[in-house]
Design a protein around this motif. Structure first.
Motif, PDB file in Angstrom:
ATOM      1  N   ALA A 222       3.061  22.418  24.427  1.00 50.74           N
ATOM      2  CA  ALA A 222       2.124  22.168  25.234  1.00 50.74           C
ATOM      3  C   ALA A 222       0.347  21.846  24.942  1.00 50.74           C
ATOM      4  O   ALA A 222      -0.236  21.127  25.631  1.00 50.74           O
ATOM      5  N   ALA A 223      -0.042  23.423  24.607  1.00 49.19           N
ATOM      6  CA  ALA A 223      -1.596  22.529  24.195  1.00 49.19           C
ATOM      7  C   ALA A 223      -1.966  21.994  22.576  1.00 49.19           C
ATOM      8  O   ALA A 223      -2.652  20.779  23.078  1.00 49.19           O
ATOM      9  N   LEU A 224      -0.975  21.552  22.405  1.00 52.46           N
ATOM     10  CA  LEU A 224      -1.204  20.567  21.182  1.00 52.46           C
ATOM     11  C   LEU A 224      -1.046  18.603  22.053  1.00 52.46           C
ATOM     12  O   LEU A 224      -1.522  17.947  21.654  1.00 52.46           O
ATOM     13  N   VAL A 225      -0.075  18.466  22.720  1.00 51.90           N
ATOM     14  CA  VAL A 225       0.298  17.546  23.890  1.00 51.90           C
ATOM     15  C   VAL A 225      -1.415  17.605  24.676  1.00 51.90           C
ATOM     16  O   VAL A 225      -1.965  16.510  25.019  1.00 51.90           O
ATOM     17  N   GLY A 226      -1.703  18.706  24.930  1.00 55.34           N
ATOM     18  CA  GLY A 226      -3.141  18.811  25.835  1.00 55.34           C
ATOM     19  C   GLY A 226      -4.175  18.207  25.348  1.00 55.34           C
ATOM     20  O   GLY A 226      -4.603  17.457  25.507  1.00 55.34           O
ATOM     21  N   ALA A 227      -4.238  18.425  24.232  1.00 52.11           N
ATOM     22  CA  ALA A 227      -5.215  18.293  22.632  1.00 52.11           C
ATOM     23  C   ALA A 227      -5.368  16.900  22.993  1.00 52.11           C
ATOM     24  O   ALA A 227      -6.272  15.780  22.530  1.00 52.11           O
TER      25      ALA A 227
ATOM     26  N   GLY B  88      -0.914  20.092  11.930  1.00 55.23           N
ATOM     27  CA  GLY B  88      -2.560  20.049  12.521  1.00 55.23           C
ATOM     28  C   GLY B  88      -2.569  18.814  11.889  1.00 55.23           C
ATOM     29  O   GLY B  88      -3.824  18.188  12.629  1.00 55.23           O
ATOM     30  N   PRO B  89      -3.445  18.859  10.881  1.00 51.50           N
ATOM     31  CA  PRO B  89      -3.944  17.648  10.045  1.00 51.50           C
ATOM     32  C   PRO B  89      -3.324  15.866   9.919  1.00 51.50           C
ATOM     33  O   PRO B  89      -4.228  15.338  10.848  1.00 51.50           O
TER      34      PRO B  89
END
Length: 512
Positions: free
Chosen positions: A192-197, A311-312
């Motif tokens: 969820a945090a990755l999709v939000g970013a 991440g990258p």
């Protein structure tokens, strides 16, 4: 009737601080070359001072042109440091170990000591150091010599506060992960945090999000101090100090909670049942299967590869990098992947190294299998990163596609050759079953990561420039000497492994 001290009692805190100090002294005594380590620390401190002060006197520092642009993005950079510190700490399961798990059986320490040790170990990471240097240098360049006395303390305190807050999040994540359905809860939150970013970046709201962060007030109060005395600046510093103290104390709570729960990931792998599979024809295929299994069954290996690969790539995708910029990424991912175990490639065997040496196979087959598995491990992470980054980069030209392919081959060969050489020359006995384990002592890891990051970044920059050359054959020609030099170094490491006394030294060290 409980008889032990509670972690909230001053006596327990004093004992934890004393234990941490003694453990740091113990780790310092285990350094094989204390003179070289002292010189390395002196150089590191000198470089840190230079990174924090020199940019202030660079032409344009503190001006209204480029320096003002750096000042505008400085709050976002401070917020970004916190984000990356959290990701790094969560991936390592609450921080790095000051005392290995096997050693803690004979010499148990309290979770409070473990938490304080993780805080002490956090700066011994080249990614953390480079980010801190970038923040300090950007602040010095943005305000010039006149603003250094005000902005430098604010940034230093923020770096410490962000590191302590990251440990709080990391220990909380580890406590949740060890609970019922914890792994899926953590994966859901991470996704969820990755999709939000990514959504913030694609919708153009990322700048507004960073502008709403409190780091903006930190920079503004420092700028106002240049115009005259204001109480908001010392108040801001006091808030940062209170934030540090509060984060250090609050982090003790999830650290204790995590220590009371079973590390499910590690135990599930160690107690699992693995049915036998049909034998393969040939020694090397069988050895490759064994090595591949030992890597994928290691918790820090899996977590580390996921972070390094995704991440990258996600950052590049959100930033919309072009192919010439993407060419630098494989080197960074490969050097990070080697730091998971490659720099001490035989450490995964542990006591099993003695059994492996009893197998009726040639030592050359053992070396070839380990090198192959390390190469495919690094290649997997680099390819995932490139695929993610390419989603917004468009269709590459022939020169760009050739440059990225040559980069992958060159940096993988480069990192494998260097890592296998280090693994043979300087083996270490470490327990890689813990999610917080590292393949070498902290100071050694800083040296390894520095050398790998510099060499692979320079290689990536070479091929990044070649991606602009219309003739694709130029990239291939330039890749040949890189491969030749890497092959020479790998063969030299192989000769060292084939030498029986040298091989015995490595096996006995990792099995100790």
């Amino acid at each position: 009737m409980p008889t032990a001290h509670s972690w909230t009692e001053p006596a327990e805190l004093r004992r934890a601080v004393s234990e941490t100090r003694e453990l740091v002294r113990f780790r310092a005594r285990t350094v094989r070359r204390p003179g070289a380590a002292g010189r390395f620390l002196a150089v590191l401190l000198g470089l840190s001072a230079a990174a924090a002060l020199t940019p202030a006197w660079v032409p344009g520092g503190g001006g209204d042109d480029k320096a003002f642009g750096v000042l505008l993005v400085l709050p976002s950079m401070l917020a970004g440091f916190l984000s990356l510190a959290i990701v790094s700490a969560v991936a390592s399961g609450g921080g790095r170990e000051l005392l290995a798990r096997d050693h803690a059986v004979a010499f148990p320490v309290s979770p409070t000591t473990d938490h304080l040790g993780a805080l002490v170990m956090a700066p011994l990471n080249i990614a953390w150091i480079l980010q801190a240097w970038t923040l300090l240098g950007a602040g010095a360049y943005a305000l010039g010599p006149g603003g250094l006395p005000y902005l430098l303390p604010a940034i230093l305190l923020w770096i410490i506060a962000a590191t302590a807050l990251a440990q709080v999040v990391a220990w909380t994540s580890e406590a949740v992960r060890r609970g019922p359905h914890g792994a899926w809860i953590v994966r859901g939150i991470t996704t969820a945090a990755l999709v939000g970013a990514v959504w913030l970046q694609l919708s153009g709201r990322l700048t507004d999000f960073f502008d709403a962060m409190p780091t903006k007030h930190l920079v503004v109060t420092s700028v106002r101090m240049m115009e005259g005395w204001t109480w908001t600046w010392p108040v801001a510093l006091l808030v940062e100090v209170l934030l540090i103290v509060g984060a250090v104390l609050v982090g003790i709570v999830p650290a204790h909670a995590a220590s009371k729960r079973v590390p499910r990931d590690e135990l599930r792998i160690e107690t699992g049942v693995y049915p036998s599979r049909p034998s393969l024809r040939g020694d090397i295929p069988m050895l490759v299967r064994i090595d591949r299994g030992s890597i994928w069954r290691s918790v820090p290996m899996r977590r580390g590869l996921i972070v390094l690969a995704i991440g990258p790539g996600a950052i590049a995708m959100a930033g919309g990098l072009d192919w010439t910029q993407i060419t630098v990424l494989p080197g960074l991912v490969a050097s990070g992947g080697a730091l998971l175990f490659g720099v001490n490639a035989w450490c995964l065997d542990g006591r099993g190294a003695l059994w492996r040496e009893s197998l009726p196979v040639e030592p050359s087959a053992v070396f070839s299998a380990r090198s192959w598995v390390l190469a495919e491990w690094l290649l997997l992470g680099a390819v995932v990163t490139v695929v993610l980054a390419s989603l917004r980069a468009g269709t590459p030209t022939t020169a760009e596609a050739t440059a990225i392919a040559c980069t992958l081959v060159a940096v993988i060969a480069q990192v494998v050759a260097v890592a296998m050489g280090w693994a043979g020359r300087r083996p270490f006995s470490v327990d890689m079953r813990s999610a917080r384990a590292t393949p070498a002592p902290p100071l050694v890891m800083v040296g390894y990561s520095t050398r790998l990051a510099i060499s692979t970044t320079l290689t990536g920059l070479v091929f990044s420039a070649l991606a602009l050359v219309p003739d694709w054959r130029v990239s291939v020609l330039v890749a040949v000497p890189f491969l030749a030099w890497s092959t020479f170094r790998l063969l030299r490491a192989r000769r060292r492994w084939l030498d029986a006394p040298e091989r015995a030294r490595v096996v006995l060290t990792v099995a100790a």
